[in-house]
Design an enzyme around this catalytic site. Structure first.
Site, PDB file in Angstrom:
ATOM      1  N   LYS A 159      -0.205  10.909   1.108  1.00 55.08           N
ATOM      2  CA  LYS A 159       0.642  10.304   0.075  1.00 55.08           C
ATOM      3  C   LYS A 159       0.176  10.702  -1.329  1.00 55.08           C
ATOM      4  O   LYS A 159       0.968  11.130  -2.167  1.00 55.08           O
ATOM      5  CB  LYS A 159       0.635   8.782   0.211  1.00 55.08           C
TER       6      LYS A 159
ATOM      7  N   HIS B  86       0.850  -1.188   0.000  1.00 53.74           N
ATOM      8  CA  HIS B  86       0.000   0.000   0.000  1.00 53.74           C
ATOM      9  C   HIS B  86       0.886   1.237   0.000  1.00 53.74           C
ATOM     10  O   HIS B  86       1.674   1.463   0.926  1.00 53.74           O
ATOM     11  CB  HIS B  86      -0.910   0.007   1.232  1.00 53.74           C
TER      12      HIS B  86
ATOM     13  N   ARG C  49      18.523  14.528  12.175  1.00 56.93           N
ATOM     14  CA  ARG C  49      18.731  15.906  11.708  1.00 56.93           C
ATOM     15  C   ARG C  49      20.001  16.061  10.877  1.00 56.93           C
ATOM     16  O   ARG C  49      20.204  17.094  10.247  1.00 56.93           O
ATOM     17  CB  ARG C  49      18.779  16.851  12.908  1.00 56.93           C
TER      18      ARG C  49
ATOM     19  N   ASP D 158      -2.069   3.988  -4.428  1.00 59.11           N
ATOM     20  CA  ASP D 158      -2.836   3.139  -3.524  1.00 59.11           C
ATOM     21  C   ASP D 158      -2.240   1.740  -3.386  1.00 59.11           C
ATOM     22  O   ASP D 158      -1.907   1.303  -2.292  1.00 59.11           O
ATOM     23  CB  ASP D 158      -4.304   3.040  -3.953  1.00 59.11           C
TER      24      ASP D 158
END
Length: 312
Positions: free
Chosen positions: A159, A138, A243, A177
């Site tokens: 998404k 998915h 980071r 999808d």
């Protein structure tokens, strides 16, 4: 599970059926192809009978030198019960002994006009593609600056909306999808959309849209190699996100491990721009340019320089 029959191969490469028509529905379980030169000479101890047998000029010319009795014995052994098919290249004449044995054991014998090497290469590529291990995930698959980027995350995280923004910027949609993934070779994953969802994108509040109709044929791709995975997740204040970019996370799909990035999503963050930068940065790393490692080296140099001054 995807299966390939002898009939599929015959139709794909426009082969001519000579004999053994009753076995045309046999399944092919491996992409390996055998050229039975040793078998023609009588050595069947390690005969790979479960492969397609390909006879070229060398095998046929040697076979014609044998006695009639030996020819019949060799062909009966060659047409084993689990042999999918026998293909004769260069449109050469098929020996009578092979035709009789194929009809007796119901092993299809086919001919092709292609040379032996060319047909072997084409058939191997076709079978490896069709018989490759497959799975479905998915997510959304897009082509960003030539990088096959698989976007995953919980339902509703954005998404499809991010993919739409990328398409508007000139990148290409592969699947939305559901992404069908097959491993065509070692460390080589290829993704494509299910036929039902091809070119389609679901946007909550708008519905289903056809990307090719709206943005043109250049906005879509039928398939793409997957090289980078990006997981979108809602921003978690309690979670420590990377980071610097020194740590590289991996995600395994079938038998291949791919680089995975986790990008937190919250209002004000332009996710499509972040994914564009992620794709470009990934390409730079593959070329040997790693900004995070350069920064770390600079920091070490500064610390060492300051330490030397203190000692002095």
């Amino acid at each position: 599970m995807v299966v390939v029959s002898v009939k599929d191969v015959m139709e794909k490469f426009n082969l001519t059926l000579v004999s053994g028509e009753e076995g045309i529905g046999r399944y092919i379980g491996t992409s390996d192809i055998s050229r039975p030169g040793l078998e023609m000479a009588g050595y069947f101890t390690h005969y790979p009978a479960d492969r397609i047998q390909l006879l070229g000029k060398s095998e046929i010319s040697f076979f014609e030198m044998l006695e009639e009795r030996v020819k019949k014995e060799r062909m009966i052994k060659l047409c084993a019960p689990d042999t999918p098919a026998i293909v004769v290249s260069r449109d050469m004449h098929v020996p009578t002994a092979l035709i009789d044995a194929s009809n007796q054991n119901q092993v299809p014998v086919l001919t092709t006009t292609m040379t032996t090497t060319r047909f072997s290469s084409k058939l191997t590529n076709y079978l490896e593609s069709q018989l490759a291990p497959t799975t479905a995930i998915h997510g959304v698959l897009v082509d960003v600056y030539g990088i096959g980027m698989l976007i995953i995350g919980q339902s509703g995280v954005g998404k499809s909306e991010t993919a739409l923004e990328l398409v508007k910027k000139g990148h290409r949609l592969v699947a939305d999808d559901s992404v069908e993934i097959r491993q065509e070779a070692e460390d080589f994953l290829v993704g494509n959309p299910p036929p039902l969802l091809e070119h389609l994108l679901e946007i909550r509040g708008i519905g289903i849209i056809n990307i090719m109709t709206l943005f043109g044929a250049s906005a879509v791709r039928p398939y793409k190699r997957i090289t980078l995975i990006v997981e979108l997740e809602n921003w978690d204040e309690t979670k420590m996100y990377d980071r610097l970019g020194l740590e590289e996370e991996k995600m395994k799909i079938i038998d291949t491990e791919l680089t995975k990035l986790t990008i937190p999503v919250r209002p004000g963050r332009n996710v499509s721009v972040l994914l564009e930068v992620a794709a470009m940065n990934y390409r730079l790393k593959r070329l040997g340019v790693n900004a995070a490692e350069e920064f770390s080296q600079r920091l070490d140099d500064v610390i060492n320089a300051n330490g030397d001054r203190d000692d002095f």
